[in-house]
Write a protein that holds these residues in place. Structure first.
Motif, PDB file in Angstrom:
ATOM      1  N   TYR A 155     -18.000 -29.388 -10.440  1.00  0.00           N
ATOM      2  CA  TYR A 155     -17.476 -30.087 -11.618  1.00  0.00           C
ATOM      3  C   TYR A 155     -17.151 -29.118 -12.738  1.00  0.00           C
ATOM      4  CZ  TYR A 155     -21.766 -29.566 -14.313  1.00  0.00           C
ATOM      5  OH  TYR A 155     -22.789 -29.053 -15.050  1.00  0.00           O
ATOM      6  N   ASN A 156     -16.488 -29.650 -13.765  1.00  0.00           N
ATOM      7  CA  ASN A 156     -15.976 -28.790 -14.836  1.00  0.00           C
ATOM      8  C   ASN A 156     -17.059 -28.176 -15.717  1.00  0.00           C
ATOM      9  OD1 ASN A 156     -16.774 -30.890 -16.466  1.00  0.00           O
ATOM     10  ND2 ASN A 156     -14.726 -31.458 -17.147  1.00  0.00           N
ATOM     11  N   GLY A 157     -18.294 -28.609 -15.552  1.00  0.00           N
ATOM     12  CA  GLY A 157     -19.391 -27.970 -16.287  1.00  0.00           C
ATOM     13  C   GLY A 157     -19.555 -26.502 -15.918  1.00  0.00           C
ATOM     14  N   CYS A 424     -11.837 -37.111 -13.771  1.00  0.00           N
ATOM     15  CA  CYS A 424     -12.397 -36.709 -15.069  1.00  0.00           C
ATOM     16  C   CYS A 424     -12.254 -35.226 -15.364  1.00  0.00           C
ATOM     17  CB  CYS A 424     -13.862 -37.127 -15.139  1.00  0.00           C
ATOM     18  SG  CYS A 424     -14.415 -37.327 -16.824  1.00  0.00           S
ATOM     19  N   SER A 425     -11.220 -34.616 -14.865  1.00  0.00           N
ATOM     20  CA  SER A 425     -10.980 -33.222 -15.201  1.00  0.00           C
ATOM     21  C   SER A 425      -9.509 -32.918 -14.971  1.00  0.00           C
ATOM     22  CB  SER A 425     -11.862 -32.309 -14.343  1.00  0.00           C
ATOM     23  OG  SER A 425     -11.733 -30.982 -14.789  1.00  0.00           O
ATOM     24  N   ASN A 426      -9.061 -31.862 -15.621  1.00  0.00           N
ATOM     25  CA  ASN A 426      -7.645 -31.511 -15.560  1.00  0.00           C
ATOM     26  C   ASN A 426      -7.512 -30.006 -15.319  1.00  0.00           C
ATOM     27  OD1 ASN A 426      -4.877 -31.530 -15.819  1.00  0.00           O
ATOM     28  ND2 ASN A 426      -4.867 -31.987 -18.017  1.00  0.00           N
ATOM     29  N   PRO A 427      -7.938 -29.567 -14.112  1.00  0.00           N
ATOM     30  CA  PRO A 427      -7.998 -28.124 -13.853  1.00  0.00           C
ATOM     31  C   PRO A 427      -6.642 -27.421 -13.925  1.00  0.00           C
ATOM     32  CG  PRO A 427      -8.430 -29.371 -11.837  1.00  0.00           C
ATOM     33  CD  PRO A 427      -8.434 -30.352 -12.960  1.00  0.00           C
ATOM     34  N   VAL A 429      -4.920 -27.286 -16.280  1.00  0.00           N
ATOM     35  CA  VAL A 429      -4.892 -26.704 -17.621  1.00  0.00           C
ATOM     36  C   VAL A 429      -6.149 -25.868 -17.866  1.00  0.00           C
ATOM     37  CG1 VAL A 429      -4.831 -27.188 -20.109  1.00  0.00           C
ATOM     38  CG2 VAL A 429      -3.546 -28.645 -18.526  1.00  0.00           C
ATOM     39  N   SER A 430      -7.294 -26.379 -17.403  1.00  0.00           N
ATOM     40  CA  SER A 430      -8.571 -25.833 -17.872  1.00  0.00           C
ATOM     41  C   SER A 430      -9.165 -24.718 -17.026  1.00  0.00           C
ATOM     42  CB  SER A 430      -9.592 -26.962 -17.994  1.00  0.00           C
ATOM     43  OG  SER A 430      -9.762 -27.599 -16.746  1.00  0.00           O
ATOM     44  N   ALA A 431      -8.717 -24.561 -15.789  1.00  0.00           N
ATOM     45  CA  ALA A 431      -9.304 -23.512 -14.943  1.00  0.00           C
ATOM     46  C   ALA A 431      -8.632 -22.173 -15.252  1.00  0.00           C
ATOM     47  CB  ALA A 431      -9.124 -23.872 -13.475  1.00  0.00           C
ATOM     48  N   ALA A 450      -8.198 -39.560 -10.028  1.00  0.00           N
ATOM     49  CA  ALA A 450      -8.587 -40.751 -10.800  1.00  0.00           C
ATOM     50  C   ALA A 450      -8.552 -40.390 -12.271  1.00  0.00           C
ATOM     51  CB  ALA A 450      -9.986 -41.201 -10.398  1.00  0.00           C
ATOM     52  N   ASP A 451      -7.681 -41.056 -13.008  1.00  0.00           N
ATOM     53  CA  ASP A 451      -7.521 -40.752 -14.445  1.00  0.00           C
ATOM     54  C   ASP A 451      -6.940 -41.994 -15.108  1.00  0.00           C
ATOM     55  OD1 ASP A 451      -6.889 -39.438 -17.015  1.00  0.00           O
ATOM     56  OD2 ASP A 451      -6.949 -37.550 -15.913  1.00  0.00           O
ATOM     57  N   PHE A 452      -7.000 -42.040 -16.440  1.00  0.00           N
ATOM     58  CA  PHE A 452      -6.336 -43.176 -17.101  1.00  0.00           C
ATOM     59  C   PHE A 452      -4.968 -42.809 -17.661  1.00  0.00           C
ATOM     60  CE2 PHE A 452     -10.191 -41.968 -19.552  1.00  0.00           C
ATOM     61  CZ  PHE A 452      -9.612 -41.277 -20.617  1.00  0.00           C
ATOM     62  N   LEU A 615     -10.300 -30.269 -25.226  1.00  0.00           N
ATOM     63  CA  LEU A 615     -10.219 -29.700 -23.887  1.00  0.00           C
ATOM     64  C   LEU A 615      -8.778 -29.550 -23.413  1.00  0.00           C
ATOM     65  CD1 LEU A 615     -13.305 -31.551 -22.439  1.00  0.00           C
ATOM     66  CD2 LEU A 615     -13.188 -29.384 -23.609  1.00  0.00           C
ATOM     67  N   SER A 616      -8.460 -30.100 -22.230  1.00  0.00           N
ATOM     68  CA  SER A 616      -7.120 -29.864 -21.694  1.00  0.00           C
ATOM     69  C   SER A 616      -6.055 -30.557 -22.534  1.00  0.00           C
ATOM     70  CB  SER A 616      -7.040 -30.358 -20.243  1.00  0.00           C
ATOM     71  OG  SER A 616      -6.973 -31.771 -20.215  1.00  0.00           O
ATOM     72  N   GLY A 617      -6.466 -31.317 -23.539  1.00  0.00           N
ATOM     73  CA  GLY A 617      -5.500 -31.941 -24.448  1.00  0.00           C
ATOM     74  C   GLY A 617      -4.890 -33.220 -23.915  1.00  0.00           C
ATOM     75  N   ILE A 689      -2.787 -21.030 -21.834  1.00  0.00           N
ATOM     76  CA  ILE A 689      -3.360 -19.687 -21.969  1.00  0.00           C
ATOM     77  C   ILE A 689      -4.131 -19.320 -20.697  1.00  0.00           C
ATOM     78  CG2 ILE A 689      -5.509 -20.392 -23.104  1.00  0.00           C
ATOM     79  CD1 ILE A 689      -3.453 -17.219 -23.856  1.00  0.00           C
ATOM     80  N   ASN A 690      -4.461 -20.321 -19.907  1.00  0.00           N
ATOM     81  CA  ASN A 690      -5.173 -20.014 -18.662  1.00  0.00           C
ATOM     82  C   ASN A 690      -4.264 -19.423 -17.582  1.00  0.00           C
ATOM     83  OD1 ASN A 690      -7.884 -20.378 -19.256  1.00  0.00           O
ATOM     84  ND2 ASN A 690      -7.695 -22.618 -19.133  1.00  0.00           N
ATOM     85  N   LEU A 691      -2.974 -19.287 -17.882  1.00  0.00           N
ATOM     86  CA  LEU A 691      -2.126 -18.471 -17.001  1.00  0.00           C
ATOM     87  C   LEU A 691      -2.565 -17.010 -17.115  1.00  0.00           C
ATOM     88  CD1 LEU A 691       1.286 -20.102 -17.965  1.00  0.00           C
ATOM     89  CD2 LEU A 691       0.337 -20.068 -15.640  1.00  0.00           C
TER      90      LEU A 691
END
Ligand code: MGD
Ligand code: MGD
Ligand code: SF4
Ligand code: MO
Length: 724
Positions: A155-157, A424-427, A429-431, A450-452, A615-617, A689-691
């Protein structure tokens, strides 16, 4: 500050036409108390007001919190399950068709079964997040291991709290983010805060922090940038990114040298002092100044203030943790409290400022590759046996431990993992090291998200399952103090969306694993199972009930039986959680960041957040006020550096590292070191920026080094300036 009599709950107070639902903000670990205003004619959420009756925020909220409700009925909500009809459009939001839940779930389970039949159970993976309730986090771990029977869940933690967790476990034998309740923060004499931009990231902490100074206490801040917190600090330790361990060792050196240590505490309650003393002997202020770039006098003065303060709290956040030595940094700063004995009593201790709303609870209940509910460990056969027994599965059916979040993407690229259930995560952007992560997602045979809202990651999915938001479901979270609190459903499930737990139970049933899930009908059932499972474990929730949470305005874990009121302060009995009851003072040799600046990449790049985005915005970039306040990412550059490269404020430039590049507008700002540049990471696609960030992992926590890598700025020709 108010007394307990003010803390009267006003949940569900109804007036004609409107009711108030007492709940908590969805965003950061502060979990500010708020009432959602619900129009009772249409049964929709129409607004929010802060709650004065929650002792953490006392009626205060930040710009994200006051607009959070606007997510719920936002026109961008996904209304029905989506199935990808055009595979050539993978990586874009197009090419999907709406289908029924029945069709979507049948497709998902057929695909999962087909892939498992061909490639083995572990070909599936689950990648999750902790902006979810404890109930959902707990169920996600069980869903992966019992429902899908795969070892690959993480998970993203990993990108957030994993270094804090590993460091606190090593030093104190337990990872409850704060050893004191937040109501202690303003009562201490000295706050030593490292790598936290609290004014933007935990804004409702600020009134307590200022209160320390108002009472004549001290604020010391270690940050390469002059954040609002640093600006008001008595001492700003303006260190080079990635050099915290030298600073922490240097402060401990001075505490010992100046006699500011508690020898009796060290003797009776700690191990490791002698080795540490020997190790820090060489960390003189001059040597530390050389590594960190902080002036010698400031280091000396900071150690003196902390050493002399009768009570002091060391606070740290991702600035020190998101490094390839984040775990060591956490233990290094915790050493300050252990050598001085300023821990295990009111108003003194250590705390990490937990990031995501349920960053604390979500890391306790078994979404992590090497961990089972209650903070049990997968490499402890006794723990595995206990959990298998409580889940009712044969012990040999318990999957082995998996790999960390970033490493899962590596296994996707080599086809060990062929499918991912993402929630519940958007890797995307965030990884870190996005080029690699996006290629990994694209290479999957079958991906579910699964997202809204549509997210940059959902664009790689074959099936998108619409979920309810935080405001449409009941459950608990555990805030940055370790206080378990209740979120309440304020509105019906939006359109055809379903809660994550409902979806996972349906999939488990269709995978032929219904017997382990069918008894769970609602969040309360799941909480009761979680509670039972945690009994006797480190994160013991067994004495916590929804009713007790209401009565006490939250319950601090551990809470071990019905009569137990919970544990706001840890270690009052001076019993640390290692088997011998002692804390560990750690001797930690300094090492530089994995990548240091050189002739080709002369600048230090660090990344983080701004107050307006989360976070990922994906949630905040849609809220009109937040978007208007900070529409695009900016590259913070010191005026001297701007001059050196001939850059104007507002100019578009190319920022490059060894892993990638992106274009940003320059924000010339004196509040940063000249050798350092900063970009917030809340944007995706070409702006991410995670590029550029470095995926070098901490050896213990597997945390990537988001906070320090080598970069260069390339000026763009005039024509590009106009079009960019
Ligand atoms: N507005 C807003 N609030 C948030 C979030 C958000 O996205 N937006 N996210 C939440 C989450 S999940 C988290 S994890 C927290 C994060 O909260 P913070 O950790 O406070 O936020 P960051 O901006 O990542 O980094 C904090 C500070 O670390 C500094 N820093 C960078 N490199 C170093 C270094 O090498 N050493 C030291 N000592 N400092 C360094 C940066 O300059 C920055 O000011 O915030 C939570 N709150
Ligand atoms: N460069 C750089 N990168 C970083 C960091 C950094 O400081 N610098 N910080 C790292 C940190 S600390 C963190 S925490 C991560 C966070 O990174 P992510 O986990 O990618 O962040 P989120 O934006 O929270 O992604 C959550 C997604 O799930 C959706 N969502 C929200 N609630 C729910 C729910 O209840 N159920 C489901 N199914 N979906 C939901 C949202 O719409 C959103 O699309 O980023 C990390 N990445
Ligand atoms: S400080 Fe955190 S929990 Fe409080 S309102 Fe802001 S984002 Fe929400
Ligand atoms: Mo985080």
């Amino acid at each position: 500050m108010p007394t307990d009599k003010f803390f009267k709950q006003i949940a569900n107070k109804v007036h004609p036409g409107e009711k108030l639902v007492s709940t908590h903000c969805s965003y950061c670990g502060m979990q500010c108390g708020m009432n959602l205003r619900v129009d009772t004619h249409s049964n929709t959420i129409i607004g929010v007001e802060p709650r004065y009756d929650f002792p953490v925020n006392l009626g205060k909220m930040c710009p994200k919190g006051v607009t959070a409700y606007q997510q719920v009925n936002h026109p961008d909500r996904i209304k029905r399950p989506l199935v990808r009809r055009d595979p050539s459009l993978k990586g874009t939001p197009d090419g999907f068709a709406e289908v029924s839940w029945e069709e979507a779930l049948t497709l998902v389970t057929n695909k999962f079964k087909e892939l498992q039949a061909r490639y083995g159970k572990d070909t599936l993976s689950v990648y999750s997040g902790v902006s979810m309730t404890n109930e959902k986090c707990y169920l996600t771990g069980k869903f992966a291991r019992v429902g899908l029977q795969t070892r690959y869940v993480d998970y993203n933690g990993r990108f957030c709290m994993s270094s804090a967790a590993a460091g606190l476990n090593r030093s104190l034998g337990i990872d409850r983010g704060s050893t004191v309740p937040w109501t202690d923060i303003h009562q201490t004499d000295c706050l030593f805060i490292a790598g936290s931009n609290a004014a933007e990231c935990h804004p409702t902490s600020m009134f307590r922090i200022w209160e320390v100074q108002k009472r004549g206490g001290y604020l010391i801040v270690a940050d390469p940038r002059e954040t609002p917190l640093a600006r008001r600090a008595d001492i700003h330790l303006d260190l080079r990114p990635g050099t915290d361990l030298a600073l922490a060792n240097g402060i401990v050196h001075l505490l010992i040298k100046n006699g500011h240590i508690d020898e009796e505490f060290i003797r009776n309650h700690t191990n490791g002092f002698e080795e540490t003393k020997e190790l820090v002997a060489s960390f003189t202020p001059e040597y530390v100044s050389e590594i960190t770039g902080i002036a010698v006098e400031k280091i000396v003065r900071a150690a003196e203030i902390y050493g002399k303060a009768p009570e002091a709290i060391v606070l740290f956040c991702r600035g020190i943790e998101q490094q390839s030595k984040g775990t060591d940094n956490v233990s290094g700063y915790t050493n300050m409290a252990l050598v001085t004995g300023k821990i295990g009593r009111p108003k003194s201790g250590v705390a990490t400022l937990t990031g995501q709303g349920n960053g604390q609870g979500g890391r306790e209940h078994g979404q992590k590759a090497d961990q089972l509910p209650g903070y049990r460990k997968m490499d402890n056969p006794e723990h595995v046996r206990e959990v298998a027994c409580l889940w009712g599965i044969p012990e040999e059916e318990m999957p082995q431990k998996g790999v960390s979040a970033y490493e899962m993407f590596q296994l996707m690229l080599d086809k060990t993992i062929r499918s991912m259930y993402l929630l519940c995560s958007n890797p995307a952007v965030s990884a870190p090291n996005q080029n690699h992560v996006r290629a990994a997602m694209k290479s999957l045979d079958f991906m579910v998200c699964a997202d809204f809202y549509m997210s940059e990651s959902a664009e790689y999915a074959d099936v998108i399952l619409p979920v309810t938001t935080w405001a449409e479901d009941d459950g608990t979270t555990t805030n940055l103090e370790g206080r378990v609190i209740r979120h309440r459903q304020a509105q019906e499930w939006y359109a055809e969306s379903k809660p994550d737990w409902w979806i996972q139970i349906e999939i488990a049933k269709r995978m032929g694993r219904g017997q382990y899930f069918e008894h769970l009908k609602n969040p309360r059932d799941i909480f009761d199972e979680l509670r039972r499972l945690s009994k006797g474990a480190t994160a013991d929730y067994s004495g916590i009930t929804y009713e007790k949470i209401d009565q006490q305005n939250g319950v601090f874990w551990p809470c071990t039986d019905d009569g137990d009121q919970g544990t706001p302060h840890l270690f009052l009995d001076k019993k640390f959680k290692h088997p011998d009851g002692k804390a560990k003072i750690c001797a930690l040799p300094y090492r530089p960041p994995a990548e240091e600046p050189d002739d080709e990449y002369p600048l230090r790049l660090t990344t983080g957040r701004v107050v307006y985005h989360y976070l990922s915005g994906n949630q905040t970039r849609r809220i009109p006020f937040l978007k208007a306040m900070y529409p695009d990412p900016l590259l913070e550059v010191h005026p001297e550096t701007a001059k050196k490269y001939g850059l104007e404020h507002g100019e578009l430039v190319l920022l490059q590292t060894r892993r990638g590049e992106a274009k940003y507008r320059v924000k010339v700002i004196a509040a940063i070191r000249p050798d350092t540049v900063f970009v917030a990471y809340h944007w995706g696609k070409d702006e991410s920026i995670n590029l550029l960030t470095n995926p070098a992992l901490d050896p213990y926590s597997r945390m990537p080094e988001f906070k320090a890598c080598a970069a260069k700025i390339v000026k763009l020709p005039k024509e590009e300036q106009l079009h960019g």
